[in-house]
Design a protein around this motif. Structure first.
Motif, PDB file in Angstrom:
ATOM      1  N   ASP A 168       1.040  -1.502  -0.375  1.00  0.00           N
ATOM      2  CA  ASP A 168       0.060  -0.115   0.237  1.00  0.00           C
ATOM      3  C   ASP A 168       0.912   1.303   0.013  1.00  0.00           C
ATOM      4  O   ASP A 168       0.622   2.257  -0.683  1.00  0.00           O
ATOM      5  CB  ASP A 168      -0.914  -0.254   1.481  1.00  0.00           C
ATOM      6  N   ASP A 169       2.132   1.457  -0.014  1.00  0.00           N
ATOM      7  CA  ASP A 169       2.836   2.406  -0.109  1.00  0.00           C
ATOM      8  C   ASP A 169       3.563   2.685  -1.275  1.00  0.00           C
ATOM      9  O   ASP A 169       4.883   3.090  -1.925  1.00  0.00           O
ATOM     10  CB  ASP A 169       4.435   1.833   0.472  1.00  0.00           C
ATOM     11  N   LYS A 170       2.866   1.762  -2.412  1.00  0.00           N
ATOM     12  CA  LYS A 170       3.162   2.458  -3.950  1.00  0.00           C
ATOM     13  C   LYS A 170       2.119   1.813  -4.605  1.00  0.00           C
ATOM     14  O   LYS A 170       1.123   1.648  -4.754  1.00  0.00           O
ATOM     15  CB  LYS A 170       4.521   1.741  -4.302  1.00  0.00           C
ATOM     16  N   VAL A 171       2.231   2.898  -6.062  1.00  0.00           N
ATOM     17  CA  VAL A 171       0.923   2.553  -7.032  1.00  0.00           C
ATOM     18  C   VAL A 171       1.136   1.985  -8.064  1.00  0.00           C
ATOM     19  O   VAL A 171       2.314   1.542  -8.765  1.00  0.00           O
ATOM     20  CB  VAL A 171       0.541   4.398  -7.766  1.00  0.00           C
ATOM     21  N   GLN A 172       0.621   0.832  -8.149  1.00  0.00           N
ATOM     22  CA  GLN A 172       0.619  -1.386  -9.313  1.00  0.00           C
ATOM     23  C   GLN A 172       0.330  -0.326 -10.392  1.00  0.00           C
ATOM     24  O   GLN A 172      -0.762  -0.343 -10.759  1.00  0.00           O
ATOM     25  CB  GLN A 172       0.227  -1.935  -8.452  1.00  0.00           C
ATOM     26  N   LEU A 173       1.007  -0.428 -11.746  1.00  0.00           N
ATOM     27  CA  LEU A 173       0.740   0.404 -12.934  1.00  0.00           C
ATOM     28  C   LEU A 173       0.270  -1.027 -13.736  1.00  0.00           C
ATOM     29  O   LEU A 173       1.078  -2.405 -12.826  1.00  0.00           O
ATOM     30  CB  LEU A 173       1.442   0.868 -13.874  1.00  0.00           C
ATOM     31  N   GLN A 174      -0.947  -1.146 -14.183  1.00  0.00           N
ATOM     32  CA  GLN A 174      -1.533  -2.049 -14.567  1.00  0.00           C
ATOM     33  C   GLN A 174      -1.097  -1.945 -16.370  1.00  0.00           C
ATOM     34  O   GLN A 174      -1.463  -2.760 -17.435  1.00  0.00           O
ATOM     35  CB  GLN A 174      -3.131  -2.859 -14.704  1.00  0.00           C
ATOM     36  N   SER A 175      -1.378  -0.736 -16.947  1.00  0.00           N
ATOM     37  CA  SER A 175      -0.973  -0.810 -18.847  1.00  0.00           C
ATOM     38  C   SER A 175       0.203   0.522 -18.674  1.00  0.00           C
ATOM     39  O   SER A 175      -0.399   1.654 -17.506  1.00  0.00           O
ATOM     40  CB  SER A 175      -2.286  -0.373 -19.059  1.00  0.00           C
ATOM     41  N   LYS A 176       0.624   0.763 -19.989  1.00  0.00           N
ATOM     42  CA  LYS A 176       0.656   2.026 -20.248  1.00  0.00           C
ATOM     43  C   LYS A 176       0.150   2.823 -20.282  1.00  0.00           C
ATOM     44  O   LYS A 176       0.837   3.856 -19.959  1.00  0.00           O
ATOM     45  CB  LYS A 176       1.470   1.976 -21.921  1.00  0.00           C
ATOM     46  N   GLU A 177      -1.374   2.955 -20.603  1.00  0.00           N
ATOM     47  CA  GLU A 177      -1.924   4.287 -20.842  1.00  0.00           C
ATOM     48  C   GLU A 177      -2.076   4.156 -19.212  1.00  0.00           C
ATOM     49  O   GLU A 177      -2.811   5.034 -19.183  1.00  0.00           O
ATOM     50  CB  GLU A 177      -3.621   3.698 -20.952  1.00  0.00           C
ATOM     51  N   GLU A 178      -2.484   3.816 -18.850  1.00  0.00           N
ATOM     52  CA  GLU A 178      -2.560   3.996 -17.345  1.00  0.00           C
ATOM     53  C   GLU A 178      -1.090   4.816 -16.584  1.00  0.00           C
ATOM     54  O   GLU A 178      -1.557   6.057 -15.868  1.00  0.00           O
ATOM     55  CB  GLU A 178      -2.698   2.400 -16.559  1.00  0.00           C
ATOM     56  N   ALA A 179       0.103   4.268 -17.067  1.00  0.00           N
ATOM     57  CA  ALA A 179       1.272   5.223 -16.681  1.00  0.00           C
ATOM     58  C   ALA A 179       0.917   6.765 -17.071  1.00  0.00           C
ATOM     59  O   ALA A 179       1.257   7.581 -15.874  1.00  0.00           O
ATOM     60  CB  ALA A 179       2.348   4.771 -17.254  1.00  0.00           C
ATOM     61  N   LYS A 180       0.776   7.362 -18.591  1.00  0.00           N
ATOM     62  CA  LYS A 180       0.322   8.330 -18.795  1.00  0.00           C
ATOM     63  C   LYS A 180      -0.576   9.121 -18.452  1.00  0.00           C
ATOM     64  O   LYS A 180      -0.315  10.499 -18.039  1.00  0.00           O
ATOM     65  CB  LYS A 180       0.292   7.718 -20.718  1.00  0.00           C
ATOM     66  N   LYS A 181      -1.824   8.348 -18.065  1.00  0.00           N
ATOM     67  CA  LYS A 181      -2.746   8.935 -16.885  1.00  0.00           C
ATOM     68  C   LYS A 181      -2.826   9.407 -16.229  1.00  0.00           C
ATOM     69  O   LYS A 181      -2.608  10.849 -15.119  1.00  0.00           O
ATOM     70  CB  LYS A 181      -3.769   8.341 -17.094  1.00  0.00           C
ATOM     71  N   LEU A 182      -1.678   8.701 -15.035  1.00  0.00           N
ATOM     72  CA  LEU A 182      -1.814   9.063 -13.946  1.00  0.00           C
ATOM     73  C   LEU A 182       0.360  10.178 -13.995  1.00  0.00           C
ATOM     74  O   LEU A 182      -0.101  11.231 -13.021  1.00  0.00           O
ATOM     75  CB  LEU A 182      -0.697   7.982 -13.470  1.00  0.00           C
ATOM     76  N   ILE A 183       1.037  10.361 -15.255  1.00  0.00           N
ATOM     77  CA  ILE A 183       1.442  10.887 -15.052  1.00  0.00           C
ATOM     78  C   ILE A 183       0.902  12.313 -15.395  1.00  0.00           C
ATOM     79  O   ILE A 183       1.741  13.369 -14.382  1.00  0.00           O
ATOM     80  CB  ILE A 183       2.960  10.508 -15.750  1.00  0.00           C
ATOM     81  N   ASN A 184       0.020  12.386 -15.688  1.00  0.00           N
ATOM     82  CA  ASN A 184      -0.768  13.969 -16.609  1.00  0.00           C
ATOM     83  C   ASN A 184      -0.779  14.500 -14.917  1.00  0.00           C
ATOM     84  O   ASN A 184      -1.201  15.571 -14.719  1.00  0.00           O
ATOM     85  CB  ASN A 184      -1.221  13.533 -17.365  1.00  0.00           C
ATOM     86  N   ASN A 185      -1.997  13.718 -14.559  1.00  0.00           N
ATOM     87  CA  ASN A 185      -2.402  14.250 -13.173  1.00  0.00           C
ATOM     88  C   ASN A 185      -1.801  14.419 -12.456  1.00  0.00           C
ATOM     89  O   ASN A 185      -1.699  15.863 -11.740  1.00  0.00           O
ATOM     90  CB  ASN A 185      -3.284  12.575 -12.560  1.00  0.00           C
ATOM     91  N   TYR A 186      -0.614  13.675 -11.935  1.00  0.00           N
ATOM     92  CA  TYR A 186       0.414  14.208 -11.060  1.00  0.00           C
ATOM     93  C   TYR A 186       0.288  15.608 -11.368  1.00  0.00           C
ATOM     94  O   TYR A 186       1.286  16.844 -10.889  1.00  0.00           O
ATOM     95  CB  TYR A 186       1.361  12.984 -10.688  1.00  0.00           C
ATOM     96  N   HIS A 187       1.229  15.788 -12.537  1.00  0.00           N
ATOM     97  CA  HIS A 187       1.725  17.444 -13.239  1.00  0.00           C
ATOM     98  C   HIS A 187       0.987  17.861 -12.893  1.00  0.00           C
ATOM     99  O   HIS A 187       1.377  18.847 -12.365  1.00  0.00           O
ATOM    100  CB  HIS A 187       2.308  16.647 -14.804  1.00  0.00           C
ATOM    101  N   GLU A 188      -0.428  17.863 -13.174  1.00  0.00           N
ATOM    102  CA  GLU A 188      -1.350  19.000 -13.383  1.00  0.00           C
ATOM    103  C   GLU A 188      -1.932  18.978 -11.474  1.00  0.00           C
ATOM    104  O   GLU A 188      -1.525  20.590 -11.211  1.00  0.00           O
ATOM    105  CB  GLU A 188      -2.474  19.021 -13.299  1.00  0.00           C
ATOM    106  N   ARG A 189      -1.220  18.319 -10.660  1.00  0.00           N
ATOM    107  CA  ARG A 189      -1.908  18.442  -9.502  1.00  0.00           C
ATOM    108  C   ARG A 189      -0.921  18.876  -8.687  1.00  0.00           C
ATOM    109  O   ARG A 189      -1.085  19.488  -7.618  1.00  0.00           O
ATOM    110  CB  ARG A 189      -2.328  17.481  -8.902  1.00  0.00           C
ATOM    111  N   GLY A 190       0.323  19.235  -9.571  1.00  0.00           N
ATOM    112  CA  GLY A 190       1.804  20.079  -8.573  1.00  0.00           C
ATOM    113  C   GLY A 190       3.221  19.010  -7.869  1.00  0.00           C
ATOM    114  O   GLY A 190       3.415  19.741  -7.290  1.00  0.00           O
ATOM    115  N   TYR A 191       2.857  17.930  -8.034  1.00  0.00           N
ATOM    116  CA  TYR A 191       4.275  17.067  -7.867  1.00  0.00           C
ATOM    117  C   TYR A 191       4.972  17.100  -8.689  1.00  0.00           C
ATOM    118  O   TYR A 191       5.323  17.643  -9.830  1.00  0.00           O
ATOM    119  CB  TYR A 191       3.697  15.340  -8.015  1.00  0.00           C
ATOM    120  N   ASP A 192       6.403  17.572  -8.725  1.00  0.00           N
ATOM    121  CA  ASP A 192       7.562  18.174  -9.235  1.00  0.00           C
ATOM    122  C   ASP A 192       8.213  17.193  -9.545  1.00  0.00           C
ATOM    123  O   ASP A 192       8.421  17.129 -10.915  1.00  0.00           O
ATOM    124  CB  ASP A 192       8.182  18.630  -8.125  1.00  0.00           C
TER     125      ASP A 192
END
Length: 476
Positions: A168-192
């Motif tokens: 529960d200390d990490k996010v398990q990615l299931q697909s490349k599409e999910e990875a790209k979607k999450l990275i955009n989400n993190y970028h928009e929210r302000g993670y550096d």
């Protein structure tokens, strides 16, 4: 209908009570750390002032510039002169002491706001948090806005790993599409930055590299067992973490100096930035050998929930391992010594070493751990100037966000330490700087000691638990 109505009323009551409890926790947490609110801190010389009569250690050069005057305005260094007089600007006498850039810790795990004061009290004026949760975005915003006093604060995303790396200390990615979607989400929210973890697969890693490059975000890599170590030797990876992973991955758990030399050469050619976290591994040795470690002074500054959930379990694990296998003590000590050799060889090959401590994990006390880490670099054979570079000017070359830090030069942030003794000859003077200046705000030793005392043996288990539950709810 009456039963449904009662169930609905019961649910609304539970929801209202939950929201009330959350509100109380937020208010209590903020009240307990109100001493870090900028408006509550007694500080002088925040807008514009001169520091006169200092021995300057610029860190851009291995030198001391005697009897200098530094002009600070709006949190930045405006100029550096032999002398400067103005009736309109307030003047501080540096009393012939040593002025150097504040320290940068490139691998920490922050669990509450109390820790911000601990970093400042130990001369750490910038931290890179590498286990991002929603709490960290709020802390970052509060510091950036000037509402909260703390080191300059940068945070990675949550740890991204592969589908088979559970926890529960990490996010398990299931697909490349999910990875790209999450990275955009993190970028928009302000993670550096984006942090990749030990179970990331090569296809997922490639997708992350592609997306971060498009967003101009850096990757921080905890090397993965699912791909070759050299896969990290690319420009998009800002730093590679942990000396022990060199042993565990390219050296296949062998302390083989011949293989090490080939890895070092490749890292040097690839212009890798390396984040060693030697103190994090050495703390295993301390947990094995010190039966009273949980009663040590540094243990009193560790977040109480993580002390209960992580530190105590780690101590029990390693001391139990020693009782079952007495050879583990020598094995861990010998590997630590090999880590020192790794650091020495990387440094001699020209690899950029950035100071990193893994503070917030096991026995890594926030702020205090940097002094232990720097001592290890000295033990590895680096000169004091070379040691100090790892925590000042070296990190400034890693991320675009850090380019205005790490040295005393015109236009850089006034993140500074004033020390009684010369840190180029005595690193221990950094443990208690007379002043810490953070974006121009000058903090005296008395204030810094208050920060330490407030964080000692704090009781914020409940609020920390809430932040972790919030993280699970939002990020999972």
């Amino acid at each position: 209908m009456k039963i449904i109505k009662r169930i609905l009323l019961g649910f609304l009551f539970i929801l209202a009570m939950t929201m009330l409890i959350v509100l109380v926790l937020f208010l209590l947490d903020r009240s307990n750390t109100s001493y870090l609110k900028s408006k509550n801190i007694e500080s002088t010389f925040t807008k514009e002032y001169l520091i006169k009569n200092v021995k300057l250690i610029p860190m851009s050069l291995d030198t001391i510039l005697n009897d200098k005057t530094v002009h600070i305005k709006d949190g930045k260094i405006l100029r550096i002169k032999d002398d400067f007089e103005s009736q309109d600007i307030e003047i501080i006498d540096g009393q012939g002491k040593y002025l150097m850039p504040g320290l940068i810790d490139m691998h920490v795990h922050v669990w509450d706001r109390f820790e911000l004061g601990l970093y400042l009290a130990n001369g750490v004026t910038t931290v890179r948090n590498l286990w991002g949760i929603p709490l960290h975005l709020r802390i970052k915003d509060e510091i950036t806005s000037g509402e909260l006093l703390g080191p300059l604060f940068y945070t990675s995303s949550p740890k991204l790993t592969g589908p088979d790396d559970f926890g529960d200390d990490k996010v398990q990615l299931q697909s490349k599409e999910e990875a790209k979607k999450l990275i955009n989400n993190y970028h928009e929210r302000g993670y550096d930055f984006i942090k990749t973890y030990a179970g990331i697969t090569e296809p997922l890693f490639d997708a992350i590299v592609q997306e971060t490059a498009a967003l101009n975000m850096d990757i921080v890599s905890h090397p993965s067992f699912q791909m070759t170590y050299s896969k990290n030797f690319i420009q998009q990876v800002a730093t590679i973490e942990h000396a022990e992973d060199i042993v565990q991955q390219p050296l296949d758990f062998q302390m083989d100096t011949v293989k090490l030399d080939s890895v070092v050469r490749l890292m040097a050619v690839s212009k890798v930035n390396f984040s060693p976290t030697l103190s994090g591994f050495f703390n295993i040795y301390k947990m094995i050998t010190d039966k009273a470690i949980l009663d040590s002074d540094h243990a009193a500054y560790i977040n109480p929930l993580f002390k209960l959930a992580d530190t105590e379990a780690q101590v029990a694990r390693w001391q139990g391992e020693k009782s079952r296998n007495p050879e583990v003590e020598n094995r861990i000590l010998n590997q630590h010594k090999f880590h020192l050799l790794i650091l020495k060889k990387l440094h001699e090959a020209g690899v950029n070493i950035v100071c990193s401590t893994d503070a917030g994990i096991a026995m890594g006390a926030p702020g205090f751990s940097i002094h232990q880490e720097l001592a290890h670099y000295s033990e590895a054979g680096l000169s004091n100037y070379e040691v100090l570079k790892t925590a000042t000017i070296n990190p400034s070359t890693v991320h675009k966000e850090l380019k205005d830090l790490g040295s005393i030069e015109k236009g850089k942030w006034a993140n500074l330490l004033l020390c009684e003794e010369n840190p180029l000859t005595d690193l221990s003077t950094l443990e208690r700087p007379d002043w810490v200046i953070i974006k121009g705000q000058l903090l005296h030793r008395e204030t810094l000691d208050v920060f330490k005392n407030k964080a000692r043996n704090r009781n914020n288990i409940t609020s920390t638990a809430y932040y972790w539950v919030e993280n699970l709810w939002i990020e999972r």
